[in-house]
Design a protein around this motif. Structure first.
Motif, short mmCIF file in Angstrom:
data_model
loop_
_atom_site.label_atom_id
_atom_site.label_comp_id
_atom_site.label_asym_id
_atom_site.label_seq_id
_atom_site.Cartn_x
_atom_site.Cartn_y
_atom_site.Cartn_z
N PHE B 245 1.00 -1.09 0.00
CA PHE B 245 -0.05 0.05 0.09
C PHE B 245 0.92 1.13 0.01
N ASP B 246 1.65 1.57 1.06
CA ASP B 246 2.44 2.63 1.16
C ASP B 246 3.33 3.15 -0.12
N GLU B 247 4.00 2.00 -0.51
CA GLU B 247 4.79 2.32 -1.84
C GLU B 247 4.10 2.87 -3.03
N ILE B 248 2.93 2.32 -3.44
CA ILE B 248 2.32 2.73 -4.17
C ILE B 248 1.29 3.89 -4.25
N PHE B 249 0.83 4.11 -2.95
CA PHE B 249 -0.08 5.16 -2.44
C PHE B 249 0.85 6.42 -2.82
N TYR B 253 0.22 6.75 -6.46
CA TYR B 253 -1.07 6.87 -6.34
C TYR B 253 -1.98 5.97 -7.31
N GLY B 254 -1.39 4.89 -7.84
CA GLY B 254 -1.95 4.10 -8.54
C GLY B 254 -2.15 4.33 -10.11
N GLY B 255 -1.61 5.66 -10.46
CA GLY B 255 -1.36 5.99 -11.62
C GLY B 255 -0.18 5.78 -12.45
N PHE B 263 -3.96 -4.54 -6.15
CA PHE B 263 -4.97 -5.10 -5.29
C PHE B 263 -5.15 -4.27 -3.88
N GLY B 264 -4.18 -4.04 -3.09
CA GLY B 264 -4.15 -3.41 -1.82
C GLY B 264 -4.62 -1.99 -2.07
N LEU B 265 -4.31 -1.22 -2.97
CA LEU B 265 -4.68 0.14 -3.11
C LEU B 265 -5.90 0.26 -3.59
N TYR B 266 -6.43 -0.69 -4.69
CA TYR B 266 -7.70 -0.75 -4.88
C TYR B 266 -8.86 -1.16 -3.69
#
Lengths: 287, 307
Positions: B245-249, B253-255, B263-266
């Motif tokens: 989560f943290d890394e991508i957020f 931000y998933g973009g 999946f975690g961010l979704y």
């Protein structure tokens, strides 16, 4: 292939070692680069972070980023630092107490009915990932008035099945039964045995689980996002996230804040690293 | 220990004699019941409902599963997770193994210093480090592209050139994979180092006496014996990437678009942007069940392989 002791083998071995050192050093530099970049960016003037060509050493030196972090209008950095510290330390203390006490019980009261099945039950819940717990805990906190409180960040994760497993293993292997018997014969109460006999022996495991838990709590972004909504309660990960989202704040200040949030963790790690790395390895390989 | 059939009085007597056991596990179990057991049951029930946290809960049975089957964003997030795994896990395992093998060499100096350096990324706050990676990856002015541009100028035939790391749908996933490799290689290395140190030296010595060369020793002794460690690292990395989560957020931000939403961010967005608690619980449980079954399968496969 050269044989042992011939000069060909010595050259081969020498080249091997030089190559090995070179690779390790290169990789080590790559690993350290982001840390160095954080450090140097924290001392750069607003325009210089993206200077072309890249500035390896800040010039001019601009330490006032650190003062500016403390003077920000919409976040209270010191307060957040204290929040993070309080939450992490309390959470850590609670985890260590609960897990070592219950781990002791599971390891040493072999005659207690239901011991095995209760333990298997705890282990079984370890298979269920944290992702299914988040919504219920949020809903529960809304109902119980836990939003924007410390305890909402400290208490829920403290019943840590992995920690109890780890403590039970360690106590089972390292605390000998005759030691406990001797203490009992000397008239020590059961709680006294936990405190005076078990805890001193399991200090390395406590240090490892403690650092692990502390780091996890200190870095907890998702919990802060969900449970903390007012400025006074913000933790450091949340503050850094918010600073980054505010385009009016220069990157140098964000990097200074990041550095201040990272430094305590690195210090804690360096201090306890032997216990931590060993604990992590043994815990992981047994699991 | 052979437990005699608990006839009532002796059983009660044993419970009474061991009352400390129940006292000592009770604080844990009180919290455990409130903040683990109850949520597990609650969210399982929620996964059959439609609820935003405010209006009355509406029971919808298996409708959420049907929704998930047609939810393109959900499948897209699983696909992204898979791609990130493929880009991240194999190179991470290779790097971790090579580093561990080098650190295990008897001639090495400063071993613990290297180990500390490689392990440092594991413990740093992702929030802070993802921002630094954001600076490094910056398309126009980042250090990475500045370096690539300099290399392009100096040795054009290498074919390296600046890339739109975080600003293109093609490169957002590799960018995240690189961050994940950087972050977790040290953890894999520590596990593999422990594995390597557990291999008895005599195996190598007798192989050498039998005339096995260095490569053949690695291939026939080290790698087979290290297999459980590789499997363990691969499974934990896979699960870690699903829920990362943290890394991508922080980094993308998933973009851009949805190109790097795992999946975690979704799941987080479904829960706390859209407030679809029922549907999100269903997704969380569904994926957890698949992961659980898959892990059991792999572990079982591994065990039968051993015997």
């Amino acid at each position: 292939m050269a044989r042992r002791g011939t000069s060909g083998f010595r050259v081969y071995r020498y080249v091997n070692r030089v190559l090995g050192h070179a690779v390790l050093m290169l990789v080590a530099l790559l690993f350290l680069l982001p840390f160095y970049w954080m450090l140097s960016s924290a001392f750069k003037e607003p325009g210089h972070i993206f200077a072309a060509p890249p500035q390896w050493i800040p010039s001019p030196w601009h330490p006032s980023n650190f003062r500016d972090v403390l003077d920000l209008a919409n976040v209270d950095f010191i307060r957040s630092f204290v929040n993070s510290l309080f939450i992490s330390v309390s959470h850590c203390g609670l985890v260590l107490f609960l897990c070592s006490l219950a781990g002791f019980a599971f390891a040493k009261y072999r005659d207690a009915p239901g011991r095995q099945s209760l333990f298997v039950f705890v282990l079984g819940t370890m298979m269920i990932p944290g992702s299914v717990l988040i919504i219920p805990i949020y809903v529960m906190m809304v109902k119980l008035g836990g939003i924007d409180t410390y305890w909402a960040m400290i208490v829920p994760g403290a019943a840590n099945a992995f920690g109890i497993y780890w403590m039970r293993e360690y106590i089972g292997e390292n605390v000998h039964d005759d030691l406990l018997e001797a203490a009992r014969i000397d008239g020590c109460s059961e709680l006294g045995i936990y405190w005076h006999v078990v805890l001193p022996v399991i200090r390395p495991a406590l240090a490892a689980l403690g650092v692990f838990t502390f780091i996890f709590a200190w870095n907890n972004l998702m919990g802060s996002l969900i449970l903390l909504h007012t400025k006074e309660m913000y933790t450091l990960p949340l503050v850094i996230y918010l600073l980054n989202g505010d385009s009016s704040i220069p990157y140098g200040i964000v990097m200074a804040a990041s550095l201040l949030a990272t430094a305590p963790l690195i210090l804690a790690f360096l201090f306890f690293q032997r216990d931590f790395v060993e604990g992590m390895t043994s815990g992981a390989l047994k699991a | 220990m052979s437990a005699p059939r608990p006839d009532g009085r002796r059983y009660a007597e044993r419970i009474r004699r061991n009352w400390h056991f129940y006292l000592f596990i009770s604080p844990f179990f009180v919290l455990f019941t409130a903040f683990a057991l109850y949520p597990i049951v609650f969210s399982f029930l929620l996964s059959f409902t439609e609820w935003d946290g405010f209006v009355p809960i509406k029971w919808v049975g298996l409708d959420n599963l049907r929704l998930a089957a047609h939810d393109e964003a959900f499948w897209n997030s699983l696909w992204n997770t898979l791609v990130i795994c493929v880009l991240y896990i194999p190179p991470m395992l290779v790097a971790a193994f090579l580093l561990a093998a080098l650190l295990n060499a008897s001639w090495l100096k400063f071993r613990s210093l290297y180990r500390t350096v490689f392990f440092l990324p594991v413990i740093t706050p992702m929030v802070a480090i993802a921002l630094v990676f954001g600076l490094l990856y910056d398309t126009e002015r980042g250090l990475l592209n500045a370096t690539l541009a300099a290399i392009e100028e100096a040795v054009p035939w290498l074919g390296l050139r600046p890339l739109p790391w975080l600003t293109s749908e093609t490169w957002s996933k590799p960018s995240i994979a690189i961050l994940l490799i950087w972050r977790w290689a040290g953890y894999g290395m520590v596990l593999m180092l422990a594995g390597l140190q557990g291999i008895p030296r005599t195996y190598y010595e007798s192989a050498r006496i039998d005339g096995a060369g260095a490569w053949s020793r690695v291939w026939h002794i080290t790698l087979p014996l290290m297999r459980p460690v590789f499997v363990f690292c691969a499974i934990t990395s896979l699960i870690g990437t699903i829920y990362a989560f943290d890394e991508i957020f922080m980094l993308t931000y998933g973009g851009p678009g949805r190109s790097s939403t795992n999946f975690g961010l979704y799941l987080f967005n479904t829960s706390f942007d859209d407030f679809r608690f029922g549907y999100a619980s269903c997704l969380a449980y569904g994926v957890a069940a698949v992961v659980f079954v898959a892990s059991l399968f792999i572990l079982r496969f591994r065990r039968s392989d051993w015997n």
